[in-house]
Design a protein around this motif. Structure first.
Motif, PDB file in Angstrom:
ATOM      1  N   PRO A  69       0.968  -1.829   0.003  1.00 53.19           N
ATOM      2  CA  PRO A  69      -0.454   0.099   0.006  1.00 53.19           C
ATOM      3  C   PRO A  69       0.997   1.454   0.068  1.00 53.19           C
ATOM      4  O   PRO A  69       0.451   2.633  -0.668  1.00 53.19           O
ATOM      5  N   CYS A  70       2.001   0.866   0.301  1.00 56.98           N
ATOM      6  CA  CYS A  70       2.967   1.901   0.679  1.00 56.98           C
ATOM      7  C   CYS A  70       3.096   2.809  -1.096  1.00 56.98           C
ATOM      8  O   CYS A  70       3.131   3.943  -1.263  1.00 56.98           O
ATOM      9  N   ALA A  71       2.994   2.220  -1.723  1.00 59.66           N
ATOM     10  CA  ALA A  71       3.346   2.410  -2.962  1.00 59.66           C
ATOM     11  C   ALA A  71       1.798   3.136  -4.083  1.00 59.66           C
ATOM     12  O   ALA A  71       2.433   3.320  -5.146  1.00 59.66           O
ATOM     13  N   GLU A  72       0.942   2.896  -3.793  1.00 64.48           N
ATOM     14  CA  GLU A  72      -0.417   3.098  -3.976  1.00 64.48           C
ATOM     15  C   GLU A  72      -0.520   4.702  -4.762  1.00 64.48           C
ATOM     16  O   GLU A  72      -1.172   5.440  -5.571  1.00 64.48           O
ATOM     17  N   THR A 106       6.787  12.614  -3.982  1.00 71.50           N
ATOM     18  CA  THR A 106       6.341  11.173  -2.576  1.00 71.50           C
ATOM     19  C   THR A 106       5.511  10.125  -2.977  1.00 71.50           C
ATOM     20  O   THR A 106       4.294  10.672  -3.589  1.00 71.50           O
ATOM     21  N   CYS A 107       5.553   9.251  -2.220  1.00 68.04           N
ATOM     22  CA  CYS A 107       4.328   8.242  -1.826  1.00 68.04           C
ATOM     23  C   CYS A 107       3.906   9.276  -0.388  1.00 68.04           C
ATOM     24  O   CYS A 107       4.698  10.426  -0.032  1.00 68.04           O
ATOM     25  N   GLN A 108       2.518   8.974  -0.076  1.00 65.81           N
ATOM     26  CA  GLN A 108       2.035   9.431   0.808  1.00 65.81           C
ATOM     27  C   GLN A 108       2.717   9.376   2.567  1.00 65.81           C
ATOM     28  O   GLN A 108       2.313   9.994   3.059  1.00 65.81           O
ATOM     29  N   MET A 109       3.678   8.422   2.135  1.00 64.73           N
ATOM     30  CA  MET A 109       4.289   7.822   2.851  1.00 64.73           C
ATOM     31  C   MET A 109       5.849   8.809   3.160  1.00 64.73           C
ATOM     32  O   MET A 109       6.270   8.638   4.516  1.00 64.73           O
ATOM     33  N   HIS A 110       6.200   8.820   1.789  1.00 65.17           N
ATOM     34  CA  HIS A 110       7.276   9.878   2.296  1.00 65.17           C
ATOM     35  C   HIS A 110       8.283   8.871   2.181  1.00 65.17           C
ATOM     36  O   HIS A 110       9.309   9.270   2.864  1.00 65.17           O
ATOM     37  N   MET A 111       8.495   7.453   1.772  1.00 64.36           N
ATOM     38  CA  MET A 111       9.097   6.723   2.057  1.00 64.36           C
ATOM     39  C   MET A 111       9.627   6.740   0.248  1.00 64.36           C
ATOM     40  O   MET A 111      11.594   6.057   0.407  1.00 64.36           O
ATOM     41  N   TYR A 112       8.825   6.310  -0.204  1.00 62.39           N
ATOM     42  CA  TYR A 112       9.979   6.487  -2.089  1.00 62.39           C
ATOM     43  C   TYR A 112       9.736   8.021  -2.255  1.00 62.39           C
ATOM     44  O   TYR A 112       8.788   8.699  -1.616  1.00 62.39           O
TER      45      TYR A 112
END
Ligand SMILES: [Cu+2]
Length: 119
Positions: A69-72, A106-112
């Motif tokens: 989901p991180c990348a959605e 970014t992704c929504q969690m700023h990991m990507y």
């Protein structure tokens, strides 16, 4: 003695993690046409730094391989763009920066994390 070694290793690991997520600057990929392919997998956008021309529309074609989901989503805060990315499909996001500068995405969690460099 072992305590010190473990502490030092832990510290080194933290430095590496911080560097990897926040400070590493992958080299810039220049857009060769008005469509740029970007792979979304393993916690990174590849390429992660893309140079695009100012005032011209460029299509970023995200191919999402990471099902987590991180990348959605991919979000371009400064350009007010937010797009859903379907797994195993290409997802086009058209950007048209009107000013030169660096725009993070970014992704929504700023990991990507990636950035668009408008010139
Ligand atoms: Cu994420």
């Amino acid at each position: 003695m072992t305590d010190i070694v473990v502490n030092i290793l832990g510290l080194l690991l933290m430095v590496v993690i911080v560097w990897w997520f926040w400070m590493s600057k992958p080299k810039v990929k220049q857009a060769e046409s008005d469509v740029v392919d970007i792979l979304v997998d393993g916690g990174v956008y590849t390429p992660a730094r893309i140079e695009v021309p100012v005032g011209k529309a460029t299509t970023l074609r995200f191919l999402r391989k990471d099902a987590s989901p991180c990348a959605e989503k991919v979000i371009f805060d400064d350009l007010s763009i937010s797009a859903d990315l379907a797994v195993d499909e290409t997802n086009d996001v058209v950007v048209k920066p009107t000013q030169a500068g660096e725009y993070e995405f970014t992704c929504q969690m700023h990991m990507y994390r990636g950035s668009l460099i408008a010139r």
